[in-house]
Design a protein around this motif. Sequence first.
Motif, PDB file in Angstrom:
ATOM      1  N   PHE A 272       4.418   4.149   1.821  1.00 47.82           N
ATOM      2  CA  PHE A 272       4.240   2.702   1.791  1.00 47.82           C
ATOM      3  C   PHE A 272       5.451   2.034   1.143  1.00 47.82           C
ATOM      4  N   CYS A 273       5.601   0.741   1.415  1.00 46.89           N
ATOM      5  CA  CYS A 273       6.715   0.012   0.820  1.00 46.89           C
ATOM      6  C   CYS A 273       6.415  -0.374  -0.619  1.00 46.89           C
ATOM      7  N   CYS A 274       5.118  -0.507  -0.968  1.00 48.70           N
ATOM      8  CA  CYS A 274       4.772  -0.971  -2.309  1.00 48.70           C
ATOM      9  C   CYS A 274       3.336  -0.574  -2.642  1.00 48.70           C
ATOM     10  N   GLU A 275       2.973  -0.802  -3.900  1.00 47.39           N
ATOM     11  CA  GLU A 275       1.621  -0.476  -4.347  1.00 47.39           C
ATOM     12  C   GLU A 275       0.571  -1.322  -3.631  1.00 47.39           C
ATOM     13  N   GLY A 276       0.944  -2.558  -3.295  1.00 47.38           N
ATOM     14  CA  GLY A 276      -0.011  -3.419  -2.618  1.00 47.38           C
ATOM     15  C   GLY A 276      -0.456  -2.848  -1.286  1.00 47.38           C
TER      16      GLY A 276
END
Length: 286
Positions: A272-276
């Motif tokens: 993923f690109c981020c935790e979100g």
Amino acid sequence: MITGELVQVMERLRARREPFVVATVVRAARPTSVRPGDSALVLADGTIEGFVGGVCAQASVRLHAARVLETGEAALLRLLPGAGPQDAVDDGVVVAHNPCLSGGSLEIFLEPQLAAPRIVVTGETPIARALAQVARAAGYEVAQDAEPEPADAALVVAAHGSDDETATLVRALEAGVGYVGLVASPQRGRAVRDSLDVDDAVRAALHTPAGLDIGARTPADIAISVLAEIIAGRTVAAPAPPHTATDPVCGMTVAVSDASVHLDAGGERMYFCCEGCRSTYAARVV
């Protein structure tokens, strides 16, 4: 600017001959948490030391840093928020869209720092000394009578039939050194090749007589012919692109790396690109 702490990290990486990328923010449009001059080091495993943006920006930096490490060419990464077409490259400028980027656009200069390729030269002959000299002039690191390593660009034996000659060649061939050469007459070269206690496929990788056939006679000319053959072998194959994955939530391309945000689910690792995005995906599959 590069902080004193980052300078120390750079020195350690260079001492270990580990490649890395210097990432420097050259332009930042508000709203953003970074300023022009902020810098970070991106290691080969994707680890980022320093700060050039939040997690979403780091995902793009990590991916494109891996790409400049593969090509060895610097690039200006222009990072735009929101969805958009696939990354476009034009004359060293990479335009990338990041659908999860919450701030303004960023421009980050990515400069690869690659260790000089190493050539191990064995022997005390005039040819060995000449090869060491021309290789250094060409930007190679030269190690005299060192133990061959898999990452070495080449090992060249230019000795007068020393007792360790065969063993050194075998170690280099079995280690997978990119180029293994023996400076010898055709007759002695065949005899040494036949005496190597390795598989036929490995034995065939030995270059002897070492060097391109350019009619070389003097030690300097022979050294140039050997270096030319090494260079020819190193430039034949195109660099392999870094491994990438697609964020299943936002569709962004991210680097396959332990340093990237990821989640192991159902026997498969997702990136993923981020935790979100990871949290959103995890809520879907739970």
